[in-house]
Design an enzyme around this catalytic site. Structure first.
Site, PDB file in Angstrom:
ATOM      1  N   SER A  73      -3.737  -3.250   1.162  1.00 47.30           N
ATOM      2  CA  SER A  73      -3.811  -2.903   2.590  1.00 47.30           C
ATOM      3  C   SER A  73      -4.399  -1.529   2.873  1.00 47.30           C
ATOM      4  O   SER A  73      -4.593  -1.171   4.046  1.00 47.30           O
ATOM      5  CB  SER A  73      -2.426  -3.005   3.226  1.00 47.30           C
ATOM      6  N   LYS A  76      -7.253  -1.405   5.191  1.00 47.20           N
ATOM      7  CA  LYS A  76      -7.089  -1.355   6.651  1.00 47.20           C
ATOM      8  C   LYS A  76      -7.479  -0.001   7.233  1.00 47.20           C
ATOM      9  O   LYS A  76      -7.651   0.120   8.454  1.00 47.20           O
ATOM     10  CB  LYS A  76      -5.645  -1.684   7.030  1.00 47.20           C
ATOM     11  N   SER A 133       1.594  -2.584   8.935  1.00 51.50           N
ATOM     12  CA  SER A 133       0.528  -3.120   8.089  1.00 51.50           C
ATOM     13  C   SER A 133       0.278  -4.597   8.363  1.00 51.50           C
ATOM     14  O   SER A 133       0.039  -5.396   7.450  1.00 51.50           O
ATOM     15  CB  SER A 133       0.850  -2.913   6.597  1.00 51.50           C
ATOM     16  N   LYS A 262      -1.659   5.291   4.644  1.00 51.87           N
ATOM     17  CA  LYS A 262      -1.673   3.832   4.509  1.00 51.87           C
ATOM     18  C   LYS A 262      -1.195   3.397   3.128  1.00 51.87           C
ATOM     19  O   LYS A 262      -1.706   3.847   2.105  1.00 51.87           O
ATOM     20  CB  LYS A 262      -3.084   3.291   4.746  1.00 51.87           C
TER      21      LYS A 262
END
Length: 426
Positions: A73, A76, A133, A262
């Site tokens: 992730s 992202k 997320s 993140k």
């Protein structure tokens, strides 16, 4: 006898010359000069890692930082960047509506909060993506921006090149999921899997923080309800947030000043984390990839950040609008006075090891090309640059005209040409 003495003398000169040459090479070769600055072995239990200064992009530590790996992730961050770019340009507004498609609702992994045809604002979708997320929210936003997730992924790849990510960086979706996990929604016109190196992730974080720092207003939130009617809030996967100090489950992982950025996890990627923290006006970016457990990615991040904050300090190298000893004047053709004073266009501060000696920071002044240095010249026009080298990394500061430079009259130019002619002749 004289020949023998002469021969010995020549040998002595040769040896002396070699020693001097070697000495100069060591002084001017940054790799040699800063060999002692090599980062220590932090014994990080991860596949790769990097530590970067968020202000300059200066790398403070790296280990396998250029190996392309699945980022999960952390991909992202590119989705966040592109959404924030559209917000900045006016193509999107925070209160615009986003409707969840069947594709978005079907997306597996983190999230799974959105129903088909459910409509939320761009802001709410961005919160679901950056706090929880949410894969479903990421796909919904991607479709809002580009029409389809595959077209959005193509935009991600184009942007990766523009931002200076490596040629190995590749995106096939907005989420970081593997191709097999995408099922029937896997892209038909994009090859491979989503991969990034630790350096790519840090570079991407660098651009987000410097161009869209408002992202931290989302990533620093420990928990928030997606809808007011929800019974439970979304919990941020980032245990290290300073805002978790009152949470007994995460308190032992909290890191002072940490407010992003993140996390990521898949079976292929392991546990990954791009973190950022600020202390005393100094912001750092850390990346760890391939940790074996969820707690480990945060413990290894703490090692990285502690090394950075404990070892380095900000040092002002030059002030703005200031003369530098390395290049006080440059020659400007056709000027009334050909030696024109120059000053720095901007200030430069970099992170250096605490207690660094001045001679470890090498500064070299260089005039601009001759065809640029021709009168008339306006105040502030670039006439050269100052290159600063520290620990194998270089930084340039433009040197600009301190004042307006007028062109000399025809008679003065003619007399100057005649003088130069006879000077060169004799």
């Amino acid at each position: 006898m004289k020949k023998a003495v002469a021969k010995k003398s020549r040998i002595g000169v040769m040896i002396l010359s070699a020693v001097v040459s070697l000495h100069l090479a060591v002084i001017h070769d940054p790799g040699h000069a800063h060999a002692a600055d090599a980062a220590p072995d932090l014994k990080l239990e991860v596949s790769s890692a990097i530590l970067m200064d968020a202000a300059t992009g200066q790398v403070l530590y790296e280990n396998n930082a250029d190996v392309a790996l699945p980022p999960a992730s952390m991909a992202k961050m590119m989705t966040e960047y592109l959404v924030l770019e559209d917000i900045k340009s006016g193509k999107l507004k925070w209160d615009d509506s986003v409707t969840t498609s069947q594709h978005a609702a079907d997306t597996i992994g983190s999230g799974q909060l959105l129903a088909v045809n459910e409509t939320l604002s761009v802001r709410s979708m961005f919160e679901a993506m950056s706090i929880y997320s949410g894969n479903d929210a990421s796909v919904a936003l991607a479709e809002k921006v580009a029409g389809s997730e595959e077209q959005f992924a193509a935009l991600m790849n184009d942007t990766a090149r523009k931002l200076g990510l490596s040629k190995d960086a590749n995106f096939i979706n907005s989420t970081g999921l593997s191709r097999i996990d995408m099922g029937k929604y896997a892209p038909k016109n994009l090859q491979g899997e989503t991969v990034m190196s630790a350096r790519d992730a840090a570079t991407l974080a660098y651009h987000i923080l410097n161009e869209h720092k408002e992202v931290l207003e989302f990533t620093k939130i420990p928990s928030k309800k997606l809808r007011e009617t929800d019974k439970s809030p979304m919990i941020n996967w980032n245990w290290m947030l300073e805002g978790n100090q009152s949470n007994p489950n995460f308190r032992s992982y909290v890191f002072q000043g940490l407010d992003g950025l993140k996390t990521g996890h898949t079976n292929e990627a392991g546990y990954c984390f791009t973190g950022t923290a600020e202390r005393n006006g100094m912001r750092l970016i850390s990346v760890v990839m391939g940790a074996k457990t969820e707690p480990k990615r945060f413990l290894e991040t703490a090692k990285l950040l502690n090394y950075g904050f404990n070892t380095f300090e900000m040092k002002e190298i030059v002030k703005a609008d200031t003369e530098v000893d390395e290049l006080k004047t440059v020659e400007v053709k056709k000027a009334i006075h050909t030696d024109v004073p120059v000053v720095t266009q901007s200030a430069l501060s970099i992170l250096v090891k605490k207690g660094v000696k001045d001679e470890e920071i090498v500064k070299v002044g260089e005039p601009a090309a001759e065809d640029v240095r021709v009168a008339p010249v306006e105040k502030g026009e670039v006439l050269g640059k100052l290159t600063v080298t520290y620990n194998n990394q270089t930084y340039d500061v433009n040197l600009v005209a301190k004042e307006d430079v007028k062109k000399a009259g025809w008679f003065k130019l003619m007399m100057r040409s005649i003088r130069h002619f006879f000077t060169n002749l004799f």
